[in-house]
Design a protein around this motif. Structure first.
Motif, short mmCIF file in Angstrom:
data_model
loop_
_atom_site.label_atom_id
_atom_site.label_comp_id
_atom_site.label_asym_id
_atom_site.label_seq_id
_atom_site.Cartn_x
_atom_site.Cartn_y
_atom_site.Cartn_z
N UNK A 1 108.16 61.39 60.17
CA UNK A 1 109.57 61.14 59.88
C UNK A 1 110.07 59.78 60.34
N UNK A 2 109.18 58.88 60.71
CA UNK A 2 109.58 57.57 61.21
C UNK A 2 109.54 56.52 60.11
N UNK A 3 110.63 55.82 59.95
CA UNK A 3 110.75 54.75 58.95
C UNK A 3 111.27 53.49 59.63
N UNK A 4 110.82 52.31 59.19
CA UNK A 4 111.42 51.08 59.68
C UNK A 4 112.48 50.63 58.69
N UNK A 5 113.21 49.61 59.02
CA UNK A 5 114.33 49.19 58.18
C UNK A 5 113.88 48.71 56.80
N UNK A 6 112.68 48.18 56.67
CA UNK A 6 112.20 47.73 55.36
C UNK A 6 111.85 48.92 54.46
N UNK A 7 111.53 50.07 55.04
CA UNK A 7 111.18 51.24 54.24
C UNK A 7 112.41 52.05 53.83
N UNK A 8 113.50 51.90 54.55
CA UNK A 8 114.71 52.66 54.22
C UNK A 8 115.26 52.18 52.88
N UNK A 9 115.74 53.09 52.10
CA UNK A 9 116.35 52.84 50.80
C UNK A 9 115.40 52.19 49.80
N UNK A 10 114.11 52.38 50.00
CA UNK A 10 113.10 51.89 49.07
C UNK A 10 112.47 53.08 48.37
N UNK A 11 112.28 52.98 47.07
CA UNK A 11 111.58 54.03 46.34
C UNK A 11 110.13 54.08 46.81
N UNK A 12 109.65 55.28 47.06
CA UNK A 12 108.28 55.44 47.50
C UNK A 12 107.57 56.43 46.59
N UNK B 1 102.91 66.84 50.64
CA UNK B 1 103.27 65.63 49.91
C UNK B 1 102.76 64.43 50.69
N UNK B 2 102.19 63.48 49.98
CA UNK B 2 101.83 62.19 50.57
C UNK B 2 102.87 61.21 50.04
N UNK B 3 103.65 60.66 50.96
CA UNK B 3 104.76 59.77 50.59
C UNK B 3 104.37 58.34 50.93
N UNK B 4 104.57 57.44 49.99
CA UNK B 4 104.25 56.03 50.20
C UNK B 4 102.79 55.78 49.88
N UNK B 5 102.25 54.76 50.49
CA UNK B 5 100.84 54.46 50.32
C UNK B 5 100.50 53.66 49.08
N UNK B 6 101.52 53.15 48.37
CA UNK B 6 101.23 52.35 47.18
C UNK B 6 100.53 51.06 47.60
#
Length: 165
Positions: free
Chosen positions: A35-46, A151-156
């Motif tokens: 559940x940890x996100x940094x500011x660059x990951x917030x509000x970004x489509x993943x 679910x695997x979120x991110x990782x693109x």
């Protein structure tokens, strides 16, 4: 009865130890949990993909950074040198200071490594498209079992990924 230099040195060492230990608990998963996100990951489509957990194992994650590396050694050496300088006089005092600095540096280094290491989990997921992926993250409130749908979120393109239910 007045406090001595030795009493102040011991008090300083105990205070520094308590503060350092307090810092360890402040960061929780050190921003590597599901559940940890940094500011660059917030509000970004993943990208979100689904799959099934095929295995997992517990690992150790070292979250120290190049900017924090060596802080424990430096603080430990400083405090060890101060404590050592309270012993003896003349050459004995010099030797005690040097040994205190070396011992304190070693103890501080060990404490820093202990604080920056945390329990992690490596989760292997068979994606619905047949690919097999392994994602490591900090152990947090979510638990995983073989056979869980996740679910695997991110990782693109090899970026940050996390596993969640």
């Amino acid at each position: 009865m007045f406090p001595t230099k030795k009493s102040f040195a011991v008090l300083a060492l105990l205070t520094a130890t308590a503060l350092t230990a307090g810092c360890a608990g402040t960061y929780g998963t050190n921003a590597v949990g599901s559940g940890d996100y940094n500011s660059q990951q917030a509000r970004q489509a993943q990208q979100v993909e689904t799959g099934t957990v095929t295995s997992f194992r517990y690992v150790t994650i070292n979250t120290s950074t190049t900017t924090s590396a060596g802080v424990g050694t430096g603080v430990g050496a400083l405090l060890g040198g101060v404590l050592g300088s309270q012993v003896g006089s003349g050459n004995g005092k010099t030797i005690a200071s040097a040994l205190g600095a070396v011992g304190g540096g070693l103890a501080g280094n060990a404490a820093e490594h202990q604080i920056s290491n945390q329990r992690g989990i490596e989760i292997t997921v068979r994606m619905d498209n047949g690919q097999l992926r392994a994602i490591s993250q900090a152990v947090d409130a979510e638990t995983f079992r073989v056979g869980d749908r996740v679910q695997v979120i991110g990782g693109m393109w090899g970026g940050v990924a996390r596993v969640t239910h």
